[in-house]
Design an enzyme around this catalytic site. Structure first.
Site, PDB file in Angstrom:
ATOM      1  CE  LYS A 258      22.497  -1.540  -8.373  1.00  0.00           C
ATOM      2  NZ  LYS A 258      21.259  -2.487  -8.465  1.00  0.00           N
ATOM      3  CG  ASP A 269      18.882   3.480  -5.816  1.00  0.00           C
ATOM      4  OD1 ASP A 269      17.613   3.197  -6.120  1.00  0.00           O
ATOM      5  OD2 ASP A 269      19.779   2.781  -5.250  1.00  0.00           O
ATOM      6  CG  ASP A 328      23.046  -3.949  -5.783  1.00  0.00           C
ATOM      7  OD1 ASP A 328      23.001  -2.679  -5.651  1.00  0.00           O
ATOM      8  OD2 ASP A 328      22.691  -4.494  -6.731  1.00  0.00           O
ATOM      9  NE  ARG A 332      16.979  -4.735   1.217  1.00  0.00           N
ATOM     10  CZ  ARG A 332      16.726  -5.927   0.504  1.00  0.00           C
ATOM     11  NH1 ARG A 332      16.609  -6.959   1.332  1.00  0.00           N
ATOM     12  NH2 ARG A 332      16.195  -5.734  -0.715  1.00  0.00           N
TER      13      ARG A 332
HETATM   14  N1  BES Z   1      18.236   0.328  -6.229  1.00  0.00           N
HETATM   15  C1  BES Z   1      18.080  -1.088  -6.566  1.00  0.00           C
HETATM   16  C2  BES Z   1      16.928  -1.571  -6.971  1.00  0.00           C
HETATM   17  C3  BES Z   1      16.400  -1.077  -8.244  1.00  0.00           C
HETATM   18  C4  BES Z   1      16.883  -1.977  -9.244  1.00  0.00           C
HETATM   19  C5  BES Z   1      15.571  -0.122  -8.519  1.00  0.00           C
HETATM   20  C6  BES Z   1      16.775  -1.729 -10.770  1.00  0.00           C
HETATM   21  C7  BES Z   1      15.467   0.295  -9.850  1.00  0.00           C
HETATM   22  C8  BES Z   1      15.708  -0.855 -10.708  1.00  0.00           C
HETATM   23  C9  BES Z   1      18.554  -1.784  -5.141  1.00  0.00           C
HETATM   24  O1  BES Z   1      19.288  -1.037  -4.096  1.00  0.00           O
HETATM   25  C10 BES Z   1      19.074  -3.106  -5.395  1.00  0.00           C
HETATM   26  O2  BES Z   1      20.118  -3.138  -5.924  1.00  0.00           O
HETATM   27  N2  BES Z   1      18.491  -4.184  -4.943  1.00  0.00           N
HETATM   28  C11 BES Z   1      18.911  -5.384  -5.254  1.00  0.00           C
HETATM   29  C12 BES Z   1      18.558  -6.259  -4.009  1.00  0.00           C
HETATM   30  C13 BES Z   1      19.090  -7.451  -3.987  1.00  0.00           C
HETATM   31  C14 BES Z   1      20.540  -7.394  -3.822  1.00  0.00           C
HETATM   32  C15 BES Z   1      18.660  -8.318  -2.863  1.00  0.00           C
HETATM   33  C16 BES Z   1      17.928  -5.840  -6.105  1.00  0.00           C
HETATM   34  O3  BES Z   1      16.970  -5.691  -6.427  1.00  0.00           O
HETATM   35  O4  BES Z   1      18.622  -6.664  -7.239  1.00  0.00           O
HETATM   36 ZN    ZN Z   2      19.538   0.917  -4.394  1.00  0.00          ZN
HETATM   37 ZN    ZN Z   3      21.431  -1.734  -4.545  1.00  0.00          ZN
END
Ligand code: BES
Ligand code: ZN
Ligand code: ZN
Length: 478
Positions: A258, A269, A328, A332
């Site tokens: 990230k 998270d 990231d 899932r």
């Molecule tokens: N934990 C994050 C989702 C998230 C982001 C929750 C910001 C709360 C605030 C998750 O693991 C993630 O990083 N998801 C990615 C998925 C993408 C790589 C398909 C996202 O949402 O950018």
């Molecule tokens: Zn996450």
């Molecule tokens: Zn993530």
């Protein structure tokens, strides 16, 4: 923590007491007070308060807005209690007469909500302060008379404790709340609440073939844990439910790292797992008629020389192979195993809750969670969410989008193709592990925390989902 109890009258110790006022009933204040209210801009709206000067031998009166009389709901009184407790935080002991405003609303639900408003709006997270300032306000009395008061107040206090637990877990830094620490807390809190708790360590996780959890944990120095908690009601259960909560104790993104800004809040998270744990502790005192088993996969998502690489393929518990194209999208992967395990027990419904995507927040904003799944379970979630005022919005699982998850080399890819519909493809991914059982997925997005005090919430973890899931189980089939 604020001690909240009931009393038939305002106790002598209380130095502040509220005067609830509906926005269309300001006249009832009398001419003098009405003029003071007007001059100070107090209109009786929900969330508004006005501290009135009082004689030294009397409790100080605090006007508390209720909005329009006919629009008063249980949540109005919860929010009014929250506003009141904020306005009187400098007092040691206070009393509220908000329960007298219940009208035709269910008196027990109103009492519980008032306790929640008082307790949750006086929350603070002090674990990291070298010199924590102790709260001045110690005691609040809810003025009430009638039947069932003790149980309602007890349930309210239990609800505050459960949400407080979830908030504390969300607020705790990722480097302190390691998976094994979370598991220890789940064990002690769950056991104290009368639940059966099992903790799987990394050896057992390997033996049980939780390939998604192992894959996400590979880049970490700290081993994963898998916690199961179960609640059995006193009589014959009317149904069997499974709760699944995403427990990523810190999400760096892994090799698909990230940005600094994106990572900053990622100690939240594990908000799904915290919500499930909090909710489970409430089932005994709510006398929930259903049996519930909770599944919590716990790991951080970190980077080292052995971290899962984009392109690696993992095999989930149910045998499905997953091409990890973005490390990231890790939530899932661990939910895939947890949902598979939940489905093996053939419950009547599965509900998972997770800070799964940023995309859901892009769609619904910071205060509304998405809910996806089979219609009956989604409807049950919507009903519970309406009852507890933790907003959710139904999003679709378009069959037509399923092909976005087709992998060239494995059964599934862990991200959709293209930049759109990320919350939906995430839901479609999870659906693959539910074995066709009735199921709902609650995507919290950023609702697991707030960046400023708001209503019953205090900056940081919200504990969202605790009350929703407990209500869902308590009112299942009703
Ligand atoms: N934990 C994050 C989702 C998230 C982001 C929750 C910001 C709360 C605030 C998750 O693991 C993630 O990083 N998801 C990615 C998925 C993408 C790589 C398909 C996202 O949402 O950018
Ligand atoms: Zn996450
Ligand atoms: Zn993530």
């Amino acid at each position: 923590m604020l001690a909240i109890s009931s009393g038939r009258t305002v106790p002598k110790s209380a130095t502040a007491v509220d005067i609830p006022v509906a926005s269309d009933e300001l006249d009832q204040l009398g001419a003098d007070r009405k003029r003071i209210a007007e001059l100070q801009g107090f209109e009786g709206e929900i969330g508004q308060t006005l501290v009135l000067a009082g004689a030294t031998d009397q409790a100080i009166d605090v006007l508390v807005g209720l909005g329009a009389r006919d629009d008063i709901t249980v949540d109005t009184l919860r929010r009014a209690a929250a506003a009141f407790v904020r306005a009187v935080s400098g007092h040691k002991a206070v009393a509220t007469t908000l329960a007298e405003q219940a009208g035709s609303l269910d008196a027990s639900l109103v009492l519980r909500a008032i306790v929640e408003g008082l307790g949750l709006a006086s929350y603070s997270y002090n674990e990291q302060k070298s010199k924590p300032t102790p709260a001045t306000l110690r005691k609040a009395t809810v003025v009430a008379s009638g039947k069932g008061i003790k149980l309602a107040i007890d349930q309210g206090n239990a609800s505050v404790a459960a949400v407080t637990l979830a908030r504390d877990l969300v607020n705790r830094p990722g480097g302190s709340l390691l998976p094994a620490v979370f598991a220890d807390i789940a064990k002690s809190v769950g056991t104290a609440a009368g639940l059966k708790v099992t903790v799987w360590d990394e050896k057992r996780i390997a033996k049980e073939k939780l390939g998604g959890l192992i894959g996400v944990n590979k880049g970490s120095t700290h081993p994963a844990r898998f916690v199961t908690l179960s609640y059995t009601p006193k009589g014959n259960p009317t149904a069997r439910l499974a709760f699944v909560g995403k427990g990523v104790t810190f999400d760096s993104g892994g090799l698909s790292l990230k940005t600094g800004l994106g990572m900053m809040s990622m100690k939240i998270d594990m908000g799904g797992a915290a919500a499930v744990l909090g909710a489970m502790t409430l089932l005994p005192i709510l006398n929930a008629p259903v049996a519930v088993t909770a599944y919590l996969p716990l790991t951080d998502n970190m980077v080292n020389g052995d971290a899962t690489r984009p392109g690696d393929v993992l095999t989930a518990r149910n045998g499905t192979t997953i091409e990890v194209l973005n490390t990231d999208a890790e939530g899932r992967l661990i939910l895939a195993d947890a949902l598979s395990l939940a489905a093996e027990a053939k419950p009547d419904a599965i509900i998972d809750i997770a800070t799964l995507t940023g995309a859901v927040t892009a769609a619904l904003g910071p205060k509304i969670a998405g809910v996806l799944g089979t219609d009956d379970v989604v409807a049950a979630c919507e009903k519970a969410a309406a009852a507890t005022s933790e907003p959710v919005w139904h999003l679709p699982l378009p069959a037509d989008y399923r092909s976005m998850l087709d992998s060239k080399i494995a059964d599934l890819r862990n991200i959709g193709t293209g930049p759109y519909g990320g919350a939906l493809t995430a839901g479609l991914f999870l659906q693959e592990f539910t074995n066709g059982l009735p199921w709902a997925h609650i995507d919290l997005g950023v609702t697991a925390s707030v960046d400023a005090d708001d209503g019953i919430n205090i900056v940081g973890g919200t504990g969202v989902g605790v009350r929703l899931l407990a209500e869902l189980a308590a009112s299942w089939g009703a």
